[in-house]
Structures are given as C-alpha cells and as structure tokens.
Design a protein around this motif. Structure first.
Motif, PDB file in Angstrom:
ATOM      1  N   THR A 204       0.833  -1.206   0.000  1.00  0.00           N
ATOM      2  CA  THR A 204       0.000   0.000   0.000  1.00  0.00           C
ATOM      3  C   THR A 204       0.866   1.253   0.000  1.00  0.00           C
ATOM      4  OG1 THR A 204      -1.735  -1.173   1.215  1.00  0.00           O
ATOM      5  CG2 THR A 204      -1.821   1.234   1.226  1.00  0.00           C
TER       6      THR A 204
ATOM      7  N   ARG B  29       1.005   4.133  -2.893  1.00  0.00           N
ATOM      8  CA  ARG B  29       0.778   5.562  -2.642  1.00  0.00           C
ATOM      9  C   ARG B  29       1.978   6.393  -3.080  1.00  0.00           C
ATOM     10  NH1 ARG B  29      -1.777   4.731   3.442  1.00  0.00           N
ATOM     11  NH2 ARG B  29      -3.874   4.115   2.763  1.00  0.00           N
TER      12      ARG B  29
ATOM     13  N   THR C 244      -5.708  14.876  -2.575  1.00  0.00           N
ATOM     14  CA  THR C 244      -4.656  13.868  -2.397  1.00  0.00           C
ATOM     15  C   THR C 244      -3.645  14.242  -1.321  1.00  0.00           C
ATOM     16  OG1 THR C 244      -3.361  14.933  -4.140  1.00  0.00           O
ATOM     17  CG2 THR C 244      -4.805  13.118  -4.794  1.00  0.00           C
ATOM     18  N   GLY C 245      -3.511  15.537  -1.019  1.00  0.00           N
ATOM     19  CA  GLY C 245      -2.506  16.001  -0.067  1.00  0.00           C
ATOM     20  C   GLY C 245      -1.826  17.262  -0.564  1.00  0.00           C
TER      21      GLY C 245
ATOM     22  N   ALA D 285       0.198  11.901  -1.944  1.00  0.00           N
ATOM     23  CA  ALA D 285      -0.974  11.074  -2.227  1.00  0.00           C
ATOM     24  C   ALA D 285      -1.258  10.184  -1.025  1.00  0.00           C
ATOM     25  CB  ALA D 285      -0.751  10.227  -3.478  1.00  0.00           C
ATOM     26  N   ASP D 286      -2.327  10.477  -0.320  1.00  0.00           N
ATOM     27  CA  ASP D 286      -2.758   9.658   0.825  1.00  0.00           C
ATOM     28  C   ASP D 286      -1.651   9.418   1.834  1.00  0.00           C
ATOM     29  OD1 ASP D 286      -5.322   9.421  -0.255  1.00  0.00           O
ATOM     30  OD2 ASP D 286      -4.710   7.733  -1.512  1.00  0.00           O
ATOM     31  N   GLY D 287      -0.911  10.480   2.150  1.00  0.00           N
ATOM     32  CA  GLY D 287       0.117  10.389   3.183  1.00  0.00           C
ATOM     33  C   GLY D 287       1.505  10.075   2.679  1.00  0.00           C
TER      34      GLY D 287
END
Length: 287
Positions: free
Chosen positions: A40, A44, A92-93, A245-247
């Motif tokens: 994961t 990302r 997304t960040g 993107a997502d952290g």
C-alpha cells in the motif's frame, strides 16, 4: 498415580504446541499485514511520483510551446511561469510547483576566462551583498589555477568563506558556457553589478515591474548598453515539485534544457533527483 503424571506431561506438551501454533499464526498474520502495508505504501508513493511527473510534463510542454510562439524573449509574465504553484492542500494532499530560471544567475566559471570584465562584475556583486570585493580576484585566481568548478560550493575547499558562498548562491551558479544572464529574470543585486549604474538599474527594474520585461528599447531609453554576457531569453530551468498522495509524498527536482537552434529545437529533461521532504507548513530550502 503414574497415569496422572503422564496426563500432566501430555497436557503441558499440548499447551506448548498450541502456544507455538498461535505464535506461528500471529507471525504469519503480522507478516501478511506488513506486506500489505508495504504494498500500500509503495502504491501511494507511486501515485505521488506520477503526480510529480505529470507536473514536470506540464512544464516541459509549456516551455516547448513558448519556444514555438515566443523564441526571442522569456519573462515571468509568460505562460510557462504561470504553471508555478505555491503549496496548496488538495484532496490527495500537499502539492506545489516551483520553476527556477537558472539563467537569472551568473556563471562563476567565467572568472577563469581572464580579462577584467567578469572579475569586476563579481567584485561589484560582492559589494552589493556586503561581502569583501577582493574575493573576486581570489576566486578568479583559483579558477585559473584549478580549472572550472562543478559547483559553487566547491570554492570553500580553496578557502573562500562559507558566508560569501551562501550570499552569492542566489545570484551565481555553475552554468553552461552559452548560458547568458536573462535581464528579464535576473535579481536586482546582479543587475546593478552588471550595469555598474544604480540609477539606470533602478529605472529598468521599475519598468520591468510595470511591464513584465526589459526590452532593447527599454535599455536604450534608460541610457544603458546591454551588459556583456546578457540576453533576454532562458533555456535552462530547474523544476521542483512537491506531491502527496494519501500520506505518501515525494519532492522531485528536474533540470530542463531547451535548444533553440533552428535546425534542432528541443526541450528535454536532462536530470532528475529526489530531495528531502520539508516539514508541513515549512518552506523547503533551495537544494
């Protein structure tokens, strides 16, 4: 009695086996979760990198259009410069794009060519920056003795003070020999040093602030002669993209070079590297 003892031993063995089995199952589940987390995280990070590469491609495309539509001038009011984006928070960040025109700077290796012109420009720039002007002659002597340096910071090994190198770094760099200083993007201290006339420099800077650029007509109107090794275009840029993107985040610096030769016009990414991430809300230092 013997039977009870045997039963106790069997029970202990069973408990040991159950404990070992539980440990193995826990290890398997933990490893599986760790593997999923790693996959994961990589996914990302890949998404963040794709966002950064997309921003880089946008800058390349804009610089290619600019080469077709306005090859004789580059300034910060053009479409390529408008792609720059201060840090914002997207779905997304974090995301930001910085475009650095490297030809706003002076090539330090010109001091190795001999002649007084580059040395005098450097001495005047050092005065502008509250640094000892005699360092210009020391740098010229070093470069004539050792040859060109690969980076401005290399001069520290030859005794040039770190404070002077830090003061010079916004205005001086190691550039290709054909990279002239762009009068439309050069910072005021270097422009004043190159013109050697503060009043004329002030008039040109004011006009550039109003109109976005300095033209040949503006130079004549201000009573100025175009400085040696200067021009109105740029073909060397650094693009720094921060994408999240997502952290997962990446900060990527790409060097883009254009060739405006009529026979072979091109825009290409000549290098790419990944930089340390700034803390959230903190400006990233120049690499």
């Amino acid at each position: 009695m013997r039977r009870r003892r045997d039963s106790g031993v069997v029970l202990v063995n069973v408990l040991v086996i159950i404990a070992l089995s539980a440990a193995v199952v826990h290890l398997m589940l933990s490893s599986r979760e760790s593997a999923i987390d790693r996959v994961t995280g990589l996914s990302r990070a890949g998404d963040a990198e794709l966002i950064a590469l997309g921003a880089e491609a946008s800058v390349v495309a804009a610089l290619r259009r600019d080469l077709d539509q306005a090859p004789d001038v580059d300034h910060l009011g053009e479409a390529w410069a408008a792609i720059a984006q201060e840090e914002v928070q997207l779905v997304t960040g974090r995301f930001s794009v910085e475009i650095r025109d490297l030809q706003r700077k002076y090539d330090i290796n010109r001091l190795a060519l001999g002649g007084l012109g580059p040395v005098e420009v450097m001495a005047r720039l050092l005065v502008e920056l509250d640094q000892p002007p005699e360092l210009a002659r020391r740098i010229a002597a070093i470069l004539r003795r050792t040859g060109p340096v690969a980076a401005l910071s290399d001069l520290e090994a030859f005794g040039i003070p770190a404070a002077a190198i830090e003061a010079l770094s916004p205005h001086v760099a190691v550039l290709p020999s054909d990279a002239t200083v762009n009068l439309n993007t050069v910072e005021p201290p270097l422009l004043r040093a190159m013109l050697n006339n503060r009043a004329i420099a002030a008039r040109l800077i004011a006009r550039r602030d109003r109109e976005g650029q300095i033209t040949r007509e503006a130079l004549r109107g201000a009573g100025a002669v175009r400085p040696d090794h200067s021009g109105f275009t740029s073909n060397l840029f650094d693009v720094v993209v921060l994408a999240e993107a997502d952290g997962a985040a990446v900060r990527m610096e790409s060097r883009i070079r254009r060739s405006d030769a009529l026979s072979a016009q091109s825009v290409s990414v000549v290098s790419r590297r990944y930089l340390p991430l700034p803390s959230e809300g903190q400006d990233a230092p120049d690499p």
